[in-house]
Design an enzyme around this catalytic site. Structure first.
Site, PDB file in Angstrom:
ATOM      1  N   LYS A   1       0.865  -1.190   0.000  1.00 36.65           N
ATOM      2  CA  LYS A   1       0.000   0.000   0.000  1.00 36.65           C
ATOM      3  C   LYS A   1       0.896   1.233   0.000  1.00 36.65           C
ATOM      4  O   LYS A   1       1.783   1.372   0.850  1.00 36.65           O
ATOM      5  CB  LYS A   1      -0.880   0.007   1.239  1.00 36.65           C
ATOM      6  CG  LYS A   1      -2.290  -0.485   0.967  1.00 36.65           C
ATOM      7  CD  LYS A   1      -3.153  -0.284   2.184  1.00 36.65           C
ATOM      8  CE  LYS A   1      -4.617  -0.268   1.838  1.00 36.65           C
ATOM      9  NZ  LYS A   1      -5.452  -0.099   3.026  1.00 36.65           N
TER      10      LYS A   1
HETATM   11  O1  G3P Z   1      -9.411   0.276   3.194  1.00 33.01           O
HETATM   12  C1  G3P Z   1      -9.361   1.557   3.731  1.00 33.01           C
HETATM   13  C2  G3P Z   1     -10.182   1.624   4.934  1.00 33.01           C
HETATM   14  O2  G3P Z   1      -9.647   0.749   5.865  1.00 33.01           O
HETATM   15  C3  G3P Z   1     -10.408   2.951   5.539  1.00 33.01           C
HETATM   16  O3  G3P Z   1     -11.631   2.839   6.132  1.00 33.01           O
HETATM   17  O4  G3P Z   1     -13.403   3.301   7.710  1.00 33.01           O
HETATM   18  O5  G3P Z   1     -11.032   3.985   8.233  1.00 33.01           O
HETATM   19  O6  G3P Z   1     -12.355   5.185   6.497  1.00 33.01           O
HETATM   20  P1  G3P Z   1     -12.131   3.893   7.201  1.00 33.01           P
END
Ligand code: G3P
Length: 214
Positions: A83
């Site tokens: 990533k």
């Molecule tokens: O894959 C990216 C994700 O983990 C971010 O999610 O819910 O932290 O915005 P969030």
């Protein structure tokens, strides 16, 4: 359409793999921290049970450091995908890693322009964060629709991972616009199975079956 699990919870990943519904896994430092485990050990555990692309995130800020991290992750697991944050240094690292045969996933993407740059840099995957765009009053899925159209126009090979998924509606819209992948948190994955009319229907059929037997 492929389903990834956005999680480092080994039990939940095992369950989704067992159902034949987990094509990959994405992690980030926050997700790993929530499991209370050290990054390398949890990635090794996941790699044992899930053979699809497994995104692993480093914290390097320079291309040099990101490449170093990526090479290390590739040693941990043959299915590791690195990533890379959506920065100029990040895109430099993408070119180098992809040339070495190590797949990259450009993350923290919030606009179609950023996704276009990531595709031109040769990233295998790009991750627009739809929930976080919704959080600031924008329509995250509209950005995904734009990216999908742009990639189609030029035949880019980069696959779109719809990330920061918060609801089943996000997954449905991702499928509708032809995004290649949704990376789904376990809670939303479980919600995808359910509908109140399904539960009610099962209960009713069971009741009637018992009545009919008498
Ligand atoms: O894959 C990216 C994700 O983990 C971010 O999610 O819910 O932290 O915005 P969030």
């Amino acid at each position: 359409m492929k389903f990834f699990l956005d999680s480092a919870n080994v039990e939940k990943i095992k369950n989704a793999v067992g159902l034949g519904l987990c094509d990959g896994v994405t992690t980030n430092p926050t997700i790993i921290m929530k499991e209370g485990k050290e990054q390398k050990s949890v990635i090794l555990e996941i790699a044992k049970i899930m053979k699809g692309p497994l995104s692993v995130e480093g914290i390097g800020e320079t291309a040099e450091q990101m490449v170093k991290d990526g090479e290390e992750f590739a040693k941990w697991a043959p299915n590791a995908v690195v990533k890379i944050p959506m920065t100029a240094e990040g895109l430099k690292a993408v070119r180098i890693l992809e040339k070495k045969g190590i797949k990259t996933n450009v993350t923290l993407v919030f606009s179609a322009s950023q996704a276009l740059l990531a595709a031109k840099a040769g990233a295998s995957f790009v991750s627009p964060f739809v929930g976080r765009l919704d959080d600031i009053g924008q329509d995250g899925m509209k950005v995904v629709e734009d990216i999908a159209q742009i990639y189609r126009n030029y035949g880019f090979k980069t696959e779109i991972i719809v990330a920061s998924v918060r609801s089943t509606a996000h997954v449905e819209r991702a499928a509708k616009c032809g995004a290649h992948i949704a990376t789904i948190p376990p809670k939303v994955f479980e919600e995808m199975f359910r509908h109140q009319l399904t539960d009610r229907g099962i209960a009713r059929f069971l009741e009637d079956y018992k009545k009919a037997k008498k």
